[in-house]
Each structure stands twice: as C-alpha cells, then as structure tokens.
Design a protein around this motif. Sequence first.
Motif, PDB file in Angstrom:
ATOM      1  N   GLY A 259       0.811  -1.215   0.000  1.00 55.09           N
ATOM      2  CA  GLY A 259       0.000   0.000   0.000  1.00 55.09           C
ATOM      3  C   GLY A 259       0.839   1.257   0.000  1.00 55.09           C
ATOM      4  N   ILE A 260       1.882   1.273  -0.818  1.00 54.48           N
ATOM      5  CA  ILE A 260       2.782   2.429  -0.891  1.00 54.48           C
ATOM      6  C   ILE A 260       2.340   3.352  -2.026  1.00 54.48           C
ATOM      7  CG2 ILE A 260       5.162   3.194  -1.271  1.00 54.48           C
ATOM      8  CD1 ILE A 260       6.043   0.518  -0.004  1.00 54.48           C
ATOM      9  N   VAL A 261       2.017   4.573  -1.671  1.00 58.47           N
ATOM     10  CA  VAL A 261       1.575   5.573  -2.645  1.00 58.47           C
ATOM     11  C   VAL A 261       2.691   5.836  -3.659  1.00 58.47           C
ATOM     12  CG1 VAL A 261       1.032   8.036  -2.910  1.00 58.47           C
ATOM     13  CG2 VAL A 261      -0.106   6.683  -1.134  1.00 58.47           C
ATOM     14  N   GLY A 262       2.329   5.781  -4.960  1.00 60.22           N
ATOM     15  CA  GLY A 262       3.258   6.127  -6.028  1.00 60.22           C
ATOM     16  C   GLY A 262       3.875   4.957  -6.758  1.00 60.22           C
ATOM     17  N   LEU A 263       3.730   3.744  -6.220  1.00 62.31           N
ATOM     18  CA  LEU A 263       4.408   2.591  -6.829  1.00 62.31           C
ATOM     19  C   LEU A 263       3.827   2.156  -8.170  1.00 62.31           C
ATOM     20  CD1 LEU A 263       5.525   0.035  -4.099  1.00 62.31           C
ATOM     21  CD2 LEU A 263       6.929   1.378  -5.648  1.00 62.31           C
ATOM     22  N   ARG A 264       2.651   2.629  -8.505  1.00 63.02           N
ATOM     23  CA  ARG A 264       2.085   2.293  -9.817  1.00 63.02           C
ATOM     24  C   ARG A 264       2.902   2.914 -10.950  1.00 63.02           C
ATOM     25  NH1 ARG A 264      -4.359   3.291  -9.855  1.00 63.02           N
ATOM     26  NH2 ARG A 264      -4.811   1.747  -8.282  1.00 63.02           N
ATOM     27  N   ASP A 265       3.360   4.148 -10.691  1.00 68.24           N
ATOM     28  CA  ASP A 265       4.010   4.927 -11.747  1.00 68.24           C
ATOM     29  C   ASP A 265       5.521   5.018 -11.625  1.00 68.24           C
ATOM     30  OD1 ASP A 265       1.361   5.599 -12.543  1.00 68.24           O
ATOM     31  OD2 ASP A 265       1.351   7.189 -11.034  1.00 68.24           O
ATOM     32  N   ARG A 266       6.043   4.772 -10.419  1.00 66.70           N
ATOM     33  CA  ARG A 266       7.471   4.978 -10.195  1.00 66.70           C
ATOM     34  C   ARG A 266       8.074   3.821  -9.410  1.00 66.70           C
ATOM     35  NH1 ARG A 266       7.262  10.165  -7.069  1.00 66.70           N
ATOM     36  NH2 ARG A 266       5.276   9.298  -6.495  1.00 66.70           N
ATOM     37  N   SER A 267       9.387   3.783  -9.409  1.00 64.13           N
ATOM     38  CA  SER A 267      10.083   2.739  -8.658  1.00 64.13           C
ATOM     39  C   SER A 267      10.149   3.125  -7.178  1.00 64.13           C
ATOM     40  CB  SER A 267      11.505   2.556  -9.199  1.00 64.13           C
ATOM     41  OG  SER A 267      12.300   3.675  -8.860  1.00 64.13           O
ATOM     42  N   LEU A 268      10.399   2.135  -6.347  1.00 65.69           N
ATOM     43  CA  LEU A 268      10.557   2.388  -4.922  1.00 65.69           C
ATOM     44  C   LEU A 268      11.719   3.355  -4.678  1.00 65.69           C
ATOM     45  CD1 LEU A 268       9.489   1.713  -2.094  1.00 65.69           C
ATOM     46  CD2 LEU A 268      11.102  -0.201  -2.031  1.00 65.69           C
ATOM     47  N   LYS A 269      12.767   3.231  -5.460  1.00 62.02           N
ATOM     48  CA  LYS A 269      13.938   4.115  -5.331  1.00 62.02           C
ATOM     49  C   LYS A 269      13.543   5.571  -5.605  1.00 62.02           C
ATOM     50  CE  LYS A 269      18.482   4.931  -5.183  1.00 62.02           C
ATOM     51  NZ  LYS A 269      19.150   5.045  -3.910  1.00 62.02           N
ATOM     52  N   GLU A 270      12.769   5.795  -6.656  1.00 61.86           N
ATOM     53  CA  GLU A 270      12.323   7.161  -6.989  1.00 61.86           C
ATOM     54  C   GLU A 270      11.461   7.751  -5.870  1.00 61.86           C
ATOM     55  OE1 GLU A 270      11.865   7.351 -11.799  1.00 61.86           O
ATOM     56  OE2 GLU A 270      10.605   5.883 -10.759  1.00 61.86           O
ATOM     57  N   ILE A 271      10.563   6.940  -5.334  1.00 57.37           N
ATOM     58  CA  ILE A 271       9.693   7.398  -4.248  1.00 57.37           C
ATOM     59  C   ILE A 271      10.533   7.704  -3.018  1.00 57.37           C
ATOM     60  CG2 ILE A 271       7.862   6.649  -2.654  1.00 57.37           C
ATOM     61  CD1 ILE A 271       6.792   5.003  -5.128  1.00 57.37           C
ATOM     62  N   PHE A 272      11.468   6.808  -2.711  1.00 57.42           N
ATOM     63  CA  PHE A 272      12.367   6.994  -1.571  1.00 57.42           C
ATOM     64  C   PHE A 272      13.102   8.328  -1.684  1.00 57.42           C
ATOM     65  CE2 PHE A 272      16.618   6.586   0.265  1.00 57.42           C
ATOM     66  CZ  PHE A 272      16.346   6.123   1.549  1.00 57.42           C
ATOM     67  N   GLU A 273      13.692   8.583  -2.836  1.00 59.60           N
ATOM     68  CA  GLU A 273      14.459   9.818  -3.036  1.00 59.60           C
ATOM     69  C   GLU A 273      13.575  11.059  -2.930  1.00 59.60           C
ATOM     70  OE1 GLU A 273      16.575   9.075  -6.687  1.00 59.60           O
ATOM     71  OE2 GLU A 273      18.005   7.757  -5.672  1.00 59.60           O
ATOM     72  N   GLU A 274      12.384  10.981  -3.490  1.00 65.77           N
ATOM     73  CA  GLU A 274      11.453  12.112  -3.428  1.00 65.77           C
ATOM     74  C   GLU A 274      11.052  12.409  -1.973  1.00 65.77           C
ATOM     75  OE1 GLU A 274       7.629  13.056  -5.946  1.00 65.77           O
ATOM     76  OE2 GLU A 274       7.183  11.471  -4.480  1.00 65.77           O
ATOM     77  N   ARG A 275      10.758  11.370  -1.226  1.00 67.05           N
ATOM     78  CA  ARG A 275      10.271  11.564   0.140  1.00 67.05           C
ATOM     79  C   ARG A 275      11.357  11.993   1.121  1.00 67.05           C
ATOM     80  NH1 ARG A 275       6.038   6.606   1.234  1.00 67.05           N
ATOM     81  NH2 ARG A 275       4.664   7.016  -0.542  1.00 67.05           N
TER      82      ARG A 275
END
Length: 169
Positions: free
Chosen positions: A117-133
């Motif tokens: 249930g991680i927001v954003g994983l549909r469109d981006r990688s976990l790494k991208e979300i991690f860096e953004e957050r």
Amino acid sequence: MNITLIGMAGAGKSTIGRVLAKRLDYTFIDVDHLITENTGMPLQTLIDNEGDSALIRLEEEAILKLGQVDSCIISPGGSVVYSEKAMGHLKKISKIVFLDASFRSITRRLPNARKRGIVGLRDRSLKEIFEERMALYRKYADFSIKLKGKENINEVAEKIIELVCKGKV
C-alpha cells in the motif's frame, strides 16, 4: 506532549512506536490501522480500487481528526508528507521524529513492496519514491535518527526519548 514518527514504509515506525509508547506509558496510534478499520480494506486494495489520492486524503482526514490528543505516539503512513495540511497539524500537536533508514535497509524489510500500500508505486520505482520523500521527511522533522538497519529497538526508543523529552519524562 505527543511524538510522531515519520519515514518510509519498513523504517520501523510501528515497531519502534509501540516500544516507545510502552516505555513512556503513552497511547500508540497507527494511522494506517485507523484507515484500514474505517474503510474495511487493506491499504493496497484501497489504492488499487480508488487510487493514491484516496489514501492520501483518508490519511489527512484521520490525522486532522486526532484533534487534541495528548501523551500519544503517532505512526502515520510514509505518504503523510504529501499532505501539507496533515503535516502542519502533526507539527502543531507533536514533535516529529524522522526514522532515517537507508534505501538498502528498506528494500530488505519490504520484499513485497508492491503489496504494502505504498503511494506512487504504480508509476514509479521504490527508489524514486524513496528519493522524493527523503527531502520531505527532512523538511518536516524536528529530529532525525539515522538507522543502520540492525538497531536494538529499545535503544532507538531510548534515543528518541533523550532527543525529544530532554528531562521532561
């Protein structure tokens, strides 16, 4: 006084939060659990059915409903930093501690990230979300604790108490 723990899924917010609450004799509030209880759906099902924005909105609503809580450890989802309104409210009612876990540590703890249930994983990688957050977590944090991945939970809780309470407990 309240303490809010922020960080990525897998950083240990719930685990550390429960230990911290017990140690301080505070109430533990798991915002993801509140959302699951209110909707009757796991977070991933909610995202699959209604989208990322629905989870962010429900998280914001749950946090704003906390109102005048006291002596609580609050553990919101990792996506809470996408809501300025929710973070502003948490800033008003609590001290915010960022549990700064490395990307490597997060991936080790989340072997099935796409089911969490991680927001954003549909469109981006976990790494991208991690860096953004990371920038958002740092922006909102009153305190940060760098986690190496193999900490003793009680020691981390003690470190949070030392940082946040400084003789107030």
